[in-house]
Motif scaffolding. Structure first.
Motif, short mmCIF file in Angstrom:
data_model
loop_
_atom_site.label_atom_id
_atom_site.label_comp_id
_atom_site.label_asym_id
_atom_site.label_seq_id
_atom_site.Cartn_x
_atom_site.Cartn_y
_atom_site.Cartn_z
N TYR A 1 -92.33 -63.55 -66.84
CA TYR A 1 -92.13 -64.14 -65.53
C TYR A 1 -90.95 -65.10 -65.54
CZ TYR A 1 -96.87 -62.43 -65.03
OH TYR A 1 -97.97 -61.63 -65.00
N GLN A 2 -90.18 -65.07 -64.47
CA GLN A 2 -89.09 -66.03 -64.26
C GLN A 2 -89.70 -67.25 -63.59
OE1 GLN A 2 -85.80 -65.27 -65.24
NE2 GLN A 2 -85.60 -67.46 -65.02
N LEU A 3 -89.33 -68.45 -64.08
CA LEU A 3 -89.93 -69.69 -63.61
C LEU A 3 -88.89 -70.61 -62.98
CD1 LEU A 3 -92.18 -70.49 -66.69
CD2 LEU A 3 -92.79 -69.19 -64.65
N ARG A 4 -89.37 -71.45 -62.06
CA ARG A 4 -88.52 -72.47 -61.43
C ARG A 4 -89.31 -73.78 -61.47
NH1 ARG A 4 -86.87 -70.74 -55.79
NH2 ARG A 4 -89.11 -70.83 -55.50
N ASP A 5 -88.63 -74.88 -61.86
CA ASP A 5 -89.33 -76.16 -61.91
C ASP A 5 -89.47 -76.77 -60.52
OD1 ASP A 5 -86.85 -77.31 -61.32
OD2 ASP A 5 -86.58 -78.20 -63.28
N ALA A 6 -90.12 -77.91 -60.43
CA ALA A 6 -90.39 -78.55 -59.14
C ALA A 6 -89.12 -79.02 -58.44
CB ALA A 6 -91.35 -79.72 -59.35
N ASN A 7 -88.03 -79.20 -59.19
CA ASN A 7 -86.75 -79.61 -58.60
C ASN A 7 -85.92 -78.44 -58.09
OD1 ASN A 7 -87.34 -82.28 -59.26
ND2 ASN A 7 -86.43 -82.05 -61.30
N GLY A 8 -86.41 -77.21 -58.30
CA GLY A 8 -85.71 -76.02 -57.84
C GLY A 8 -84.80 -75.37 -58.86
N LYS A 9 -84.77 -75.90 -60.10
CA LYS A 9 -83.92 -75.34 -61.15
C LYS A 9 -84.64 -74.17 -61.83
CE LYS A 9 -81.66 -76.41 -65.46
NZ LYS A 9 -81.68 -77.29 -66.62
N THR A 10 -84.01 -73.00 -61.87
CA THR A 10 -84.58 -71.82 -62.51
C THR A 10 -84.35 -71.91 -64.01
OG1 THR A 10 -84.14 -70.51 -60.54
CG2 THR A 10 -84.49 -69.30 -62.58
N LEU A 11 -85.39 -71.60 -64.79
CA LEU A 11 -85.26 -71.62 -66.24
C LEU A 11 -84.37 -70.46 -66.68
CD1 LEU A 11 -88.89 -72.50 -67.32
CD2 LEU A 11 -86.97 -74.00 -66.95
N PRO A 12 -83.64 -70.61 -67.80
CA PRO A 12 -82.61 -69.64 -68.18
C PRO A 12 -83.11 -68.25 -68.57
CG PRO A 12 -82.83 -71.32 -69.86
CD PRO A 12 -83.68 -71.75 -68.71
N HIS A 13 -84.35 -68.11 -69.01
CA HIS A 13 -84.85 -66.79 -69.40
C HIS A 13 -86.32 -66.66 -69.01
CE1 HIS A 13 -86.98 -68.53 -72.85
NE2 HIS A 13 -85.91 -69.25 -73.04
N PRO A 14 -86.81 -65.44 -68.89
CA PRO A 14 -88.22 -65.23 -68.54
C PRO A 14 -89.16 -65.70 -69.65
CG PRO A 14 -86.96 -63.20 -68.30
CD PRO A 14 -86.07 -64.19 -68.97
N TRP A 15 -90.40 -66.02 -69.27
CA TRP A 15 -91.41 -66.48 -70.22
C TRP A 15 -92.57 -65.50 -70.25
CZ3 TRP A 15 -91.23 -70.53 -73.56
CH2 TRP A 15 -90.10 -71.33 -73.46
N ASN A 16 -93.07 -65.22 -71.45
CA ASN A 16 -94.20 -64.33 -71.63
C ASN A 16 -95.48 -65.01 -71.14
OD1 ASN A 16 -96.50 -63.03 -73.05
ND2 ASN A 16 -94.86 -61.79 -73.93
N ALA A 17 -96.40 -64.24 -70.59
CA ALA A 17 -97.65 -64.76 -70.05
C ALA A 17 -98.52 -65.42 -71.13
CB ALA A 17 -98.43 -63.65 -69.37
N ASP A 18 -98.31 -65.06 -72.40
CA ASP A 18 -99.07 -65.68 -73.49
C ASP A 18 -98.77 -67.18 -73.60
OD1 ASP A 18 -100.17 -63.24 -74.13
OD2 ASP A 18 -98.74 -62.84 -75.74
N TYR A 19 -97.63 -67.63 -73.09
CA TYR A 19 -97.23 -69.03 -73.19
C TYR A 19 -97.39 -69.78 -71.87
CZ TYR A 19 -95.30 -67.31 -77.51
OH TYR A 19 -95.16 -66.72 -78.73
N LEU A 20 -98.11 -69.19 -70.93
CA LEU A 20 -98.30 -69.79 -69.62
C LEU A 20 -99.80 -69.88 -69.32
CD1 LEU A 20 -95.69 -67.70 -67.62
CD2 LEU A 20 -95.35 -69.95 -68.64
N LYS A 21 -100.16 -70.91 -68.55
CA LYS A 21 -101.52 -70.98 -68.02
C LYS A 21 -101.46 -71.44 -66.58
CE LYS A 21 -103.03 -75.58 -69.46
NZ LYS A 21 -104.08 -76.32 -70.16
N TYR A 22 -102.42 -70.99 -65.81
CA TYR A 22 -102.45 -71.28 -64.39
C TYR A 22 -102.60 -72.78 -64.15
CZ TYR A 22 -103.55 -70.77 -59.46
OH TYR A 22 -103.53 -70.85 -58.10
N TYR A 23 -101.84 -73.32 -63.20
CA TYR A 23 -101.88 -74.74 -62.87
C TYR A 23 -102.52 -74.89 -61.49
CZ TYR A 23 -100.12 -79.38 -61.62
OH TYR A 23 -100.00 -80.68 -61.22
N HIS A 24 -103.59 -75.66 -61.42
CA HIS A 24 -104.29 -75.89 -60.14
C HIS A 24 -103.70 -77.10 -59.48
CE1 HIS A 24 -107.42 -72.99 -61.16
NE2 HIS A 24 -107.35 -73.46 -62.38
N LYS A 25 -103.09 -76.90 -58.34
CA LYS A 25 -102.47 -78.00 -57.59
C LYS A 25 -103.49 -78.74 -56.79
CE LYS A 25 -97.77 -77.95 -56.63
NZ LYS A 25 -96.72 -77.76 -55.71
#
Length: 64
Positions: A40-64
């Motif tokens: 998955y391609q990610l973008r931080d809260a400031n709107g900056k896109t991270l330089p490369h995609p991240w595998n789902a193994d290194y991500l977890k769902y964030y409850h806002k």
């Protein structure tokens, strides 16, 4: 797409001054694009896109 996730801290992104008691997760990042089945391609809260995609193994769902 549109979900918010936390990213696991790896050796490459870990702050060496925090030692073993540093945080295990960082972020919150918005999923902006599905690149592959588990990448998955990610973008931080400031709107900056991270330089490369991240595998789902290194991500977890964030409850806002």
């Amino acid at each position: 797409m549109g979900d918010w996730v936390m990213r696991k801290v790896s050796l490459a992104t870990k702050n060496s001054t925090e030692g073993t008691l540093g945080p295990m997760w960082e972020g919150s990042y918005e999923v902006t694009k599905v690149c592959h089945r588990d990448a998955y391609q990610l973008r931080d809260a400031n709107g900056k896109t991270l330089p490369h995609p991240w595998n789902a193994d290194y991500l977890k769902y964030y409850h806002k």
